[in-house]
Structures are given as C-alpha cells and as structure tokens.
Design a protein around this motif. Structure first.
Motif, PDB file in Angstrom:
ATOM      1  N   LYS A   5       8.506  77.925  -5.926  1.00  0.00           N
ATOM      2  CA  LYS A   5       9.071  76.765  -5.263  1.00  0.00           C
ATOM      3  C   LYS A   5      10.583  76.828  -5.417  1.00  0.00           C
ATOM      4  O   LYS A   5      11.088  76.961  -6.530  1.00  0.00           O
ATOM      5  CB  LYS A   5       8.533  75.472  -5.885  1.00  0.00           C
ATOM      6  CG  LYS A   5       9.083  74.227  -5.230  1.00  0.00           C
ATOM      7  CD  LYS A   5       8.554  72.964  -5.889  1.00  0.00           C
ATOM      8  CE  LYS A   5       9.223  71.753  -5.278  1.00  0.00           C
ATOM      9  NZ  LYS A   5       8.918  70.531  -5.994  1.00  0.00           N
ATOM     10  N   ILE A   6      11.273  76.739  -4.302  1.00  0.00           N
ATOM     11  CA  ILE A   6      12.730  76.775  -4.319  1.00  0.00           C
ATOM     12  C   ILE A   6      13.241  75.433  -3.834  1.00  0.00           C
ATOM     13  O   ILE A   6      12.782  74.905  -2.826  1.00  0.00           O
ATOM     14  CB  ILE A   6      13.257  77.914  -3.427  1.00  0.00           C
ATOM     15  CG1 ILE A   6      12.762  79.258  -3.980  1.00  0.00           C
ATOM     16  CG2 ILE A   6      14.776  77.883  -3.354  1.00  0.00           C
ATOM     17  CD1 ILE A   6      13.079  80.436  -3.114  1.00  0.00           C
ATOM     18  N   GLN A   7      14.185  74.891  -4.587  1.00  0.00           N
ATOM     19  CA  GLN A   7      14.756  73.579  -4.278  1.00  0.00           C
ATOM     20  C   GLN A   7      16.270  73.707  -4.220  1.00  0.00           C
ATOM     21  O   GLN A   7      16.880  74.329  -5.089  1.00  0.00           O
ATOM     22  CB  GLN A   7      14.345  72.601  -5.384  1.00  0.00           C
ATOM     23  CG  GLN A   7      15.037  71.274  -5.373  1.00  0.00           C
ATOM     24  CD  GLN A   7      14.650  70.446  -6.601  1.00  0.00           C
ATOM     25  OE1 GLN A   7      13.525  70.473  -7.058  1.00  0.00           O
ATOM     26  NE2 GLN A   7      15.608  69.731  -7.136  1.00  0.00           N
ATOM     27  N   ASP A   8      16.877  73.156  -3.199  1.00  0.00           N
ATOM     28  CA  ASP A   8      18.334  73.114  -3.148  1.00  0.00           C
ATOM     29  C   ASP A   8      18.820  72.128  -4.193  1.00  0.00           C
ATOM     30  O   ASP A   8      18.220  71.069  -4.388  1.00  0.00           O
ATOM     31  CB  ASP A   8      18.829  72.665  -1.773  1.00  0.00           C
ATOM     32  CG  ASP A   8      18.610  73.728  -0.708  1.00  0.00           C
ATOM     33  OD1 ASP A   8      18.485  74.907  -1.078  1.00  0.00           O
ATOM     34  OD2 ASP A   8      18.556  73.373   0.475  1.00  0.00           O
ATOM     35  N   GLY A   9      19.887  72.485  -4.881  1.00  0.00           N
ATOM     36  CA  GLY A   9      20.470  71.589  -5.870  1.00  0.00           C
ATOM     37  C   GLY A   9      19.893  71.795  -7.250  1.00  0.00           C
ATOM     38  O   GLY A   9      19.024  72.631  -7.463  1.00  0.00           O
ATOM     39  N   PRO A  10      20.367  70.998  -8.195  1.00  0.00           N
ATOM     40  CA  PRO A  10      19.936  71.131  -9.595  1.00  0.00           C
ATOM     41  C   PRO A  10      18.559  70.515  -9.798  1.00  0.00           C
ATOM     42  O   PRO A  10      18.064  69.754  -8.969  1.00  0.00           O
ATOM     43  CB  PRO A  10      20.999  70.341 -10.355  1.00  0.00           C
ATOM     44  CG  PRO A  10      21.399  69.273  -9.381  1.00  0.00           C
ATOM     45  CD  PRO A  10      21.345  69.944  -8.018  1.00  0.00           C
TER      46      PRO A  10
ATOM     47  N   GLN B 161      27.120  66.821 -14.628  1.00  0.00           N
ATOM     48  CA  GLN B 161      26.564  68.119 -14.275  1.00  0.00           C
ATOM     49  C   GLN B 161      27.044  69.173 -15.258  1.00  0.00           C
ATOM     50  O   GLN B 161      28.106  69.037 -15.858  1.00  0.00           O
ATOM     51  CB  GLN B 161      27.012  68.507 -12.857  1.00  0.00           C
ATOM     52  CG  GLN B 161      26.662  67.491 -11.800  1.00  0.00           C
ATOM     53  CD  GLN B 161      25.170  67.275 -11.638  1.00  0.00           C
ATOM     54  OE1 GLN B 161      24.377  68.179 -11.853  1.00  0.00           O
ATOM     55  NE2 GLN B 161      24.773  66.076 -11.274  1.00  0.00           N
ATOM     56  N   LEU B 162      26.267  70.237 -15.396  1.00  0.00           N
ATOM     57  CA  LEU B 162      26.717  71.378 -16.174  1.00  0.00           C
ATOM     58  C   LEU B 162      27.819  72.048 -15.374  1.00  0.00           C
ATOM     59  O   LEU B 162      27.584  72.542 -14.276  1.00  0.00           O
ATOM     60  CB  LEU B 162      25.567  72.346 -16.430  1.00  0.00           C
ATOM     61  CG  LEU B 162      25.924  73.629 -17.177  1.00  0.00           C
ATOM     62  CD1 LEU B 162      26.476  73.325 -18.563  1.00  0.00           C
ATOM     63  CD2 LEU B 162      24.712  74.535 -17.271  1.00  0.00           C
ATOM     64  N   GLY B 163      29.032  72.028 -15.898  1.00  0.00           N
ATOM     65  CA  GLY B 163      30.175  72.533 -15.159  1.00  0.00           C
ATOM     66  C   GLY B 163      30.639  73.906 -15.589  1.00  0.00           C
ATOM     67  O   GLY B 163      31.340  74.585 -14.857  1.00  0.00           O
ATOM     68  N   GLY B 164      30.245  74.328 -16.777  1.00  0.00           N
ATOM     69  CA  GLY B 164      30.662  75.636 -17.252  1.00  0.00           C
ATOM     70  C   GLY B 164      30.231  75.853 -18.693  1.00  0.00           C
ATOM     71  O   GLY B 164      29.692  74.959 -19.339  1.00  0.00           O
ATOM     72  N   THR B 165      30.473  77.060 -19.158  1.00  0.00           N
ATOM     73  CA  THR B 165      30.068  77.430 -20.512  1.00  0.00           C
ATOM     74  C   THR B 165      31.123  78.294 -21.182  1.00  0.00           C
ATOM     75  O   THR B 165      31.845  79.031 -20.522  1.00  0.00           O
ATOM     76  CB  THR B 165      28.745  78.227 -20.511  1.00  0.00           C
ATOM     77  OG1 THR B 165      28.950  79.474 -19.843  1.00  0.00           O
ATOM     78  CG2 THR B 165      27.629  77.464 -19.838  1.00  0.00           C
TER      79      THR B 165
ATOM     80  N   ALA C  91      26.339  71.338  -5.742  1.00  0.00           N
ATOM     81  CA  ALA C  91      25.790  71.434  -4.390  1.00  0.00           C
ATOM     82  C   ALA C  91      25.429  72.873  -4.029  1.00  0.00           C
ATOM     83  O   ALA C  91      24.598  73.101  -3.150  1.00  0.00           O
ATOM     84  CB  ALA C  91      26.781  70.874  -3.377  1.00  0.00           C
ATOM     85  N   SER C  92      26.016  73.852  -4.722  1.00  0.00           N
ATOM     86  CA  SER C  92      25.707  75.257  -4.447  1.00  0.00           C
ATOM     87  C   SER C  92      24.520  75.757  -5.265  1.00  0.00           C
ATOM     88  O   SER C  92      24.092  76.905  -5.103  1.00  0.00           O
ATOM     89  CB  SER C  92      26.933  76.127  -4.721  1.00  0.00           C
ATOM     90  OG  SER C  92      27.218  76.130  -6.106  1.00  0.00           O
ATOM     91  N   ALA C  93      23.961  74.911  -6.135  1.00  0.00           N
ATOM     92  CA  ALA C  93      22.852  75.313  -7.004  1.00  0.00           C
ATOM     93  C   ALA C  93      21.549  75.425  -6.220  1.00  0.00           C
ATOM     94  O   ALA C  93      21.317  74.715  -5.244  1.00  0.00           O
ATOM     95  CB  ALA C  93      22.674  74.308  -8.138  1.00  0.00           C
TER      96      ALA C  93
END
Length: 125
Positions: free
Chosen positions: A65-70, A77-81, A52-54
C-alpha cells in the motif's frame, strides 16, 4: 555510541519564514553542523524535503500500500536528522541542546541499536 538527533518542528515555507529568518536559520544550522564536525562526532546530517514530498509504504497481507504524504498527520514534522557518535547519553543531550531546532521544535535523541558500516552490521541485533 551512535545517537540520532531527530528534529521535529512545524513546517513553514520560505515565504512564511521570510528572507531574514531563513538566512538566520541556515547560518545557525551551518554553524551547528560545523561544530559537530570539528568536534569529531558528526556521522551524518540530512535536511529532509517538505513532508508533501513524502511517500509512505506499508505491506499488509501480502499487498503493498502506497500513500502520498507521511504516515502520521501531526503539526510537527520530521525535518531532518543528525547522527552523532559520542560516549554517552549525557554527551548526546549536550549536543541536542545546542541544535537550533530545539528553540522552536523538538529534538528527539534516540540511540542506535545497530548500524551498517563497511559492509557489515555493527551492534547487537
């Protein structure tokens, strides 16, 4: 060779997980990161904030173009690396198999093509 271990899993809130499961997960990831580090293969590790912070940015026909979200609307979802430096894919697969996220999500293993280190690009572009 550097590999990124990209952890994809269903996103859940702390309340949905519960205190015990959350504590177990934190302990499992802490132990995993420490084992990578003590083996000398850990380059970096990042846990991402909730999707939700993406914010997604694209450039099309000279316009931003900017979009809220992924960009992708998916259940996982990609949660980490984790970025690791190991001799080959077999070693990367061994480490990915030990990742706690593999038990409830997917760990994508992707080799680095190039990376930036000490002020220079490394690898073949």
């Amino acid at each position: 060779m550097r590999y990124s271990l990209l952890m994809h899993y269903p996103e859940m809130t702390e309340a949905e997980l519960g205190e015990d499961v959350l504590a177990e997960g934190k302990a499992a990831f802490d132990a995993y990161a420490k084992s990578l580090d003590s083996a000398g293969v850990l380059v970096s590790a990042e846990v991402l904030q909730p999707v939700a912070s993406a914010t997604t940015l694209t450039l099309r026909e000279g316009s931003r173009k900017i979009q809220d979200g992924p960009f992708a609307d998916t259940k996982e979802q990609l949660g980490g690396t984790f970025v690791i430096d190991v001799p080959d894919l077999d070693a990367a697969l061994d480490w990915a198999g030990k990742c706690p996220a593999a038990q409830y999500g997917v760990v994508e293993i992707r080799p680095s093509a190039v990376f930036f280190h000490d002020g220079q690009w490394q690898g073949a572009m």
